[in-house]
Design a protein around this motif. Sequence first.
Motif, PDB file in Angstrom:
ATOM      1  N   ILE A 109      14.276 -11.699   2.212  1.00 33.94           N
ATOM      2  CA  ILE A 109      14.405 -10.572   1.284  1.00 33.94           C
ATOM      3  C   ILE A 109      15.444 -10.884   0.213  1.00 33.94           C
ATOM      4  O   ILE A 109      15.262 -10.610  -0.977  1.00 33.94           O
ATOM      5  CB  ILE A 109      14.784  -9.292   2.062  1.00 33.94           C
ATOM      6  CG1 ILE A 109      13.614  -8.841   2.928  1.00 33.94           C
ATOM      7  CG2 ILE A 109      15.211  -8.183   1.109  1.00 33.94           C
ATOM      8  CD1 ILE A 109      13.986  -7.788   3.949  1.00 33.94           C
TER       9      ILE A 109
ATOM     10  N   LEU B 195       9.755  -7.239   3.465  1.00 34.89           N
ATOM     11  CA  LEU B 195       9.176  -8.255   2.599  1.00 34.89           C
ATOM     12  C   LEU B 195       7.878  -7.748   1.998  1.00 34.89           C
ATOM     13  O   LEU B 195       7.142  -6.968   2.624  1.00 34.89           O
ATOM     14  CB  LEU B 195       8.893  -9.536   3.386  1.00 34.89           C
ATOM     15  CG  LEU B 195      10.111 -10.325   3.845  1.00 34.89           C
ATOM     16  CD1 LEU B 195       9.703 -11.355   4.897  1.00 34.89           C
ATOM     17  CD2 LEU B 195      10.771 -11.012   2.660  1.00 34.89           C
TER      18      LEU B 195
ATOM     19  N   ALA C  97       6.282 -14.433  -1.276  1.00 41.47           N
ATOM     20  CA  ALA C  97       7.559 -15.151  -1.172  1.00 41.47           C
ATOM     21  C   ALA C  97       7.466 -16.444  -1.945  1.00 41.47           C
ATOM     22  O   ALA C  97       6.519 -17.205  -1.789  1.00 41.47           O
ATOM     23  CB  ALA C  97       7.878 -15.425   0.294  1.00 41.47           C
TER      24      ALA C  97
END
Length: 755
Positions: free
Chosen positions: A451, A650, A738
């Motif tokens: 995160i 996330l 990500a």
Amino acid sequence: MDLARRLARLPLLAVMIAVCAAVVTIGARASAPHAARTLDAVERDRDHITIDLRPGAQRTQVFDSDGNPIGILVNDVDREIITLDQVPDDVIATIVAVEDSKFWLHNGVDLRATARALVSNVSAGGIASGGSTITQQIVKLRVVGSERSFNRKIREAVIAARLEEDFTKEEILEFYVNEVYLGNGAYGLQAGAETYFGKDVSALDVGDAAFLASLIRSPGLFDGFDQNIDTMTRRRSRSLQQAVDAGIITETQRDAFERRPLPSRNLSPRRTDVALRRDYFLVEVRRSLLANPALGDTYQARFSQVFGGGLRVWTTLRPELQRAMRTSVAEVLPEGTGEFEVSIVSVDPATGAVHAFIGGPAFSDSEFNLATQGRRQPGSSFKTYVLAAAIERAGLYPFDTVSGQGPCVFPNPPLDDYEVSNFANSPGRVATLEEQATASSNCAFVRLGLITGLNEVVGMANRLVGRSDADSYLPYPSISLGAQEITPLEQAVAYGTFANGGVRMEPFYVTRIENNFGEVLYEHVPHGRRVVSQTTADWVTSVLEENVRSGTGTRSALESGQVSAGKTGTTQSFHDAWFVGFTPHMSTAVWMGHPDEQVPMGEIQERRATGGWIPARIWSAYMERALTDEPLRGFAPAPPPPRASQYLFLSGDTCSVAIAVSPSEPPLEFNLPCSMVRPTDDNEFEPLPDALCKVAVPDTGGESRFEWLRCTQIATELGARATEPVGDTDESLPPDNADETGEDSGVDSTDEDQT
């Protein structure tokens, strides 16, 4: 040169010319060239040569923070400069009686001895005997060298006369007792006294002096201490007899000195483990000196200063802390550490001074310093750096909430997914960052690192630890669990940054350097760099303080009432165990593991050696001793929360929600995007008011149709009707975005002690 000086030299020159004439008569053709060269030497050397009596290369002395000697730094020449008044009078008298009985009477040359030696040498066809005075020996050492020739001997005598004109007898003798080589690497009386007798020069007596004087003409005769015993015994006897003849001692005293055994081993401080031994701390001081630009622009210049400049070096070492470290290890592990080692290092957070460390076993057994060179996986003690990055760089706070539920799986392209388990396969829970830190949740901190951003975690760790780009950590998901290595010193310095309000102080060992004239060459000025804000430092400290009160670090708490903060760390398979913590006064890291390889510490004191079991107790025992005389001080309080708590997740994460529809049937399960839920007090999730759940609703004909309903209204609208979830509602969610990819370090999870 004025006429008076020329006239004063005439008797000496006349005698020398007479001697040369005698030599010519005896040696005829062979000696004529030498006489001519002698006249040339008289004219050239007398008036133009510069005689330098500054001290030769000498040892560097190292002191602890209280000014007590802790070691010496020497290379090939071991010398400590002394003054004549440090040497007992009868010792000086004995050396003069043996080496130059007319020293106080002649003008540099003992004419009778020189004439006798010249005749003897010519008769022998070469230089067979010397007849040199102490002054001539100095000239030989500093000017003419050791060439065995008539010309050199004549030059030596002439320059010795000049030396006696320029310096007093006391200055010449003081230089001599510091310059003379006594074998086994010892130069001068002080080094000789230590090497052969293990004492200071002020403690020498005539028996010692007779032995040392016997070495001056053949210093290599007794190298090794076990050879030429008979020869050395005879030489000492001859020296003792010369002391009797000079009236320094009586025959009875001579007989007593004769009965003394010869020295049997090297007692130099650089060879013994009793005092001033070469140890781990001294090696770090040496490294620091060789890198200090105040001692020279080049490495060679610094090397010459360190090992031959006679420096006096004051350091940060507090020996009482080193003793406390070893005592504390023995207290916690009275049965010993077996094949494992414990390394401890303490620094001053406010200055960076490295006060003490245990670098490993005895230095003679292993010169590898575990405290400064031993890079080991830090395990969960690295989570502190993840937390600092989250607060400083991502704007998060310890009261924010994140899921620590496990096992957990994270995308890790282009490699396989990264799978993580909590310690002892704990299911984990949803909790605040502070609670996850005190429980040392692996799944929570991998999530927090992702995160925050792995590059932010890397940057924070590099700044706290003091790594350069060339030695940087790598942005792999496993970094949050301490899969990448660190040294105990780096840990102590990094944690000390939080104790110092966010300013990282550069670690150092040397506080002051003086040359052999007492001039200050270097005075350390502590320098630091702000790595995190005061606010971040206070938040991190509050979390680590709570960890000592109620988390994995409870065994580190100090009974004295001194506040402390810290974090445990245990790596997979129990290869490495840590506790790193600090008080307002001191930051200390404790590591335990195998010094050479990864060996599981399965059973130590009947349980696995986690960071909260062994290192935490060693840390507590040591810090109680180290802080005995320190006043009780508190940490700066963390600031009030600037906002309400947030749930952290996330992108692409889903969270499971259970909605009860009928008391007689199990609740319906929905996997919603985590952005559509919020945590509850009982470690569950509940949907936000606008969250939609897709359900199958039966109509009156018994058929089912799909509808999107507000999740919070499902129970009301459906009541007790049989209703089934269509399935996960994340099918239209975007893929994990990500942006960090990397290679798995090979560490699947970090085990941590739970309390």
